[in-house]
Design a protein around this motif. Sequence first.
Motif, short mmCIF file in Angstrom:
data_model
loop_
_atom_site.label_atom_id
_atom_site.label_comp_id
_atom_site.label_asym_id
_atom_site.label_seq_id
_atom_site.Cartn_x
_atom_site.Cartn_y
_atom_site.Cartn_z
N GLY A 8 0.78 -1.24 0.00
CA GLY A 8 0.00 0.00 0.00
C GLY A 8 0.81 1.28 0.00
N GLY A 9 2.10 1.23 -0.35
CA GLY A 9 2.92 2.44 -0.36
C GLY A 9 3.54 2.72 1.00
N HIS A 10 4.38 3.78 1.08
CA HIS A 10 5.09 4.04 2.33
C HIS A 10 4.16 4.46 3.46
CE1 HIS A 10 4.85 8.37 1.62
NE2 HIS A 10 5.46 8.23 0.46
N GLY A 11 2.91 4.83 3.12
CA GLY A 11 1.95 5.15 4.17
C GLY A 11 1.66 3.97 5.07
N ALA A 12 1.87 2.77 4.55
CA ALA A 12 1.67 1.56 5.37
C ALA A 12 2.62 1.54 6.57
CB ALA A 12 1.86 0.32 4.52
N LEU A 13 3.73 2.26 6.47
CA LEU A 13 4.73 2.22 7.53
C LEU A 13 4.29 2.96 8.79
CD1 LEU A 13 8.02 2.71 5.46
CD2 LEU A 13 7.00 0.58 6.29
N ILE A 14 3.13 3.62 8.74
CA ILE A 14 2.61 4.22 9.97
C ILE A 14 2.38 3.13 11.01
CG2 ILE A 14 0.13 4.10 9.42
CD1 ILE A 14 1.94 7.12 11.01
N GLU A 15 2.06 1.91 10.54
CA GLU A 15 1.89 0.78 11.45
C GLU A 15 3.23 0.40 12.08
OE1 GLU A 15 -0.83 -0.78 12.33
OE2 GLU A 15 -2.35 -0.13 10.89
N ASN A 16 4.30 0.42 11.30
CA ASN A 16 5.63 0.12 11.84
C ASN A 16 6.06 1.18 12.84
OD1 ASN A 16 5.24 -0.92 9.02
ND2 ASN A 16 7.11 -2.04 9.49
N LEU A 17 5.83 2.43 12.49
CA LEU A 17 6.16 3.53 13.40
C LEU A 17 5.36 3.41 14.69
CD1 LEU A 17 7.61 6.23 13.95
CD2 LEU A 17 5.75 7.39 12.72
N ASN A 18 4.14 2.98 14.58
CA ASN A 18 3.26 2.85 15.75
C ASN A 18 3.80 1.83 16.75
OD1 ASN A 18 0.77 3.70 16.99
ND2 ASN A 18 -0.06 1.68 16.55
N ASP A 19 4.60 0.88 16.27
CA ASP A 19 5.14 -0.16 17.15
C ASP A 19 6.42 0.27 17.86
OD1 ASP A 19 3.09 -1.89 16.43
OD2 ASP A 19 4.25 -2.86 14.83
N LEU A 20 6.98 1.41 17.48
CA LEU A 20 8.26 1.84 18.05
C LEU A 20 8.03 2.65 19.32
CD1 LEU A 20 10.11 2.90 14.77
CD2 LEU A 20 10.14 0.69 15.94
N ASP A 21 8.94 2.49 20.27
CA ASP A 21 8.80 3.17 21.56
C ASP A 21 10.06 3.98 21.86
OD1 ASP A 21 8.13 4.00 24.08
OD2 ASP A 21 8.17 2.01 25.02
N ALA A 22 9.94 5.29 21.71
CA ALA A 22 11.03 6.21 22.05
C ALA A 22 10.42 7.58 22.27
CB ALA A 22 12.09 6.25 20.95
N ASP A 23 11.11 8.43 23.02
CA ASP A 23 10.62 9.79 23.26
C ASP A 23 10.68 10.62 21.98
OD1 ASP A 23 10.17 9.27 25.99
OD2 ASP A 23 12.27 9.72 26.46
N VAL A 24 11.74 10.42 21.22
CA VAL A 24 11.95 11.17 19.98
C VAL A 24 12.39 10.18 18.90
CG1 VAL A 24 13.37 12.91 18.81
CG2 VAL A 24 12.53 13.34 21.13
N ILE A 25 11.81 10.32 17.71
CA ILE A 25 12.15 9.42 16.60
C ILE A 25 12.49 10.25 15.36
CG2 ILE A 25 11.34 7.56 15.11
CD1 ILE A 25 9.35 6.80 17.33
N PHE A 26 13.67 10.02 14.81
CA PHE A 26 14.06 10.62 13.54
C PHE A 26 13.57 9.73 12.40
CE2 PHE A 26 17.22 12.28 16.48
CZ PHE A 26 17.39 13.60 16.08
N ILE A 27 13.13 10.34 11.31
CA ILE A 27 12.72 9.59 10.12
C ILE A 27 13.43 10.20 8.91
CG2 ILE A 27 10.81 8.84 8.66
CD1 ILE A 27 8.96 9.22 11.06
N LYS A 28 14.12 9.34 8.17
CA LYS A 28 14.87 9.83 7.02
C LYS A 28 15.01 8.72 6.00
CE LYS A 28 19.24 12.14 5.87
NZ LYS A 28 20.57 12.51 6.37
#
Length: 508
Positions: A263-283
């Motif tokens: 479904g495109g890179h928008g599907a990765l919101i699910e992957n991001l949702n599983d990550l646990d950190a105060d601050v997350i860089f995305i690049k």
Amino acid sequence: MNITTADLRTLEEKGITPQQLEEQLRMLSEGFPWLKIESAATIGNGISLLSPEGEDNSIRLWDEFLCSGGTVLKMVPASGAASRMFKDIFAFTNGSKEKPHTDFLKTFFDAIQHFAFFPALNAVCMSLYGKSTLTLIEDERYKDVAKALVSPEGLGYGQLPKALLRFHNVIGDSRTALEEHLAEGAQYARTAKGVVNVHFTLSPDHLPIAEKKVEETAKVLEELYGVKYNITYSVQKSSTDTVAADKKNNPYREKGTLFFRPGGHGALIENLNDLDADVIFIKNIDNVVPDLHRAPTIRYKKVIAGTLVGVKKRADEYCRLIKTGEPDDAQIDDMLNFLRGVLCITHDKADDMDRQQKLEYIYGKLNRPFRVAGMVRNEGEPGGGPYLVYNADGTVSPQILESTQINTKNKEAKEMMTKATHFNPVDLVVCTKDWEGNRFNLPDFVDKTTGFISEKSREGVEIKALELPGLWNGAMSDWNTIFIEVPAETFNPVKTVNDLLRPAHQIN
């Protein structure tokens, strides 16, 4: 549609409900509405240009955050093969021409020794043909060299992910894009204990070779930068795949089975949702440079991260005051000014609300995921752009849009696009926790009406493909967003193999 028993099995295997399938088919049939734009975001109108003192203050806030024990993670979307990077090379190997006949191909072969993968390519040429790369070029066996680079029998660069391509030379060796991201993370995202948390999203096919590469190289980088890596991986979930349709909007099937696409890179919101950190860089995986050219990247990563930390702290204090205290009229006005002046969120009727309505409005906006996005002056590079966009609740807020979301046939919208001054290099730092430190459920903040439909060819059949709302577009539509101008030196994408010849990717 009539769902068969076989269809139900397919859906169950993917984790997709029949209702979701029906919804996807409805979207493919009806399409998506155009977004209503107030204006392109520009300096002073949605985009901040920090002074040198302001940048230094943000860097100080970031350093203080790291020293305080805050957790930080670097997420790198690295799914997909690098086949598009070598589109011109594939066209040459499959074409009728025997010699380089385009400027692109001439540049590639003339500068072939300047690619970091040249030694590996040379070894493959010797193995396959018994001759060096340069000898093959002298013999005008250009196609043999090209095949040695992209074919599975050679280096296989047409099938590998960008993460595992040798991007840059270093003294006595070379580094893949994956290694460069590990190196970069060590220079702005190390915790107070010297740990660098990095998360790669990969395709299932590429996961084993990526893990092997990390195993081979992480120890060397740990010694070089004095850090300890904590590297994790995930794959795009099959539950985020989308069904394809034919031209008549019927579900497309192959051998009787429903055909789904990622479904495109928008599907990765699910992957991001599983990550646990105060601050997350995305690049993105391909926007990385060698150590020699990395100073601007390090500085402005700290700038946008420090800006996020400072703004989030203030927003959390407002939320705490609303929930546990009794803010007076002056404090409420201060909160409204924060929404307008810092977050660039406006509402025509905000001043006409009563006290309770104002507090509910303010809290509803502040208690959301936060992101700070670096924006680069538009100098012809590809990418979406920053705009101020109308939302369903009557507010206007900063959004990152793709051109496919804008009705270019609308005169006003097209004029706004022509006035756009910046584009999105995918340079994000985010906070996905609420004011009490609990993680948000990120799918709750996706605007599902912001996907788009693309046309593809599948074994000679024209099909319609459904792209989910993009990760930094519709998937983050209901987030708080701050745009900050960052210099062009921080954006050095590798979309074609010849981009690796740009000065930013060369060390001499």
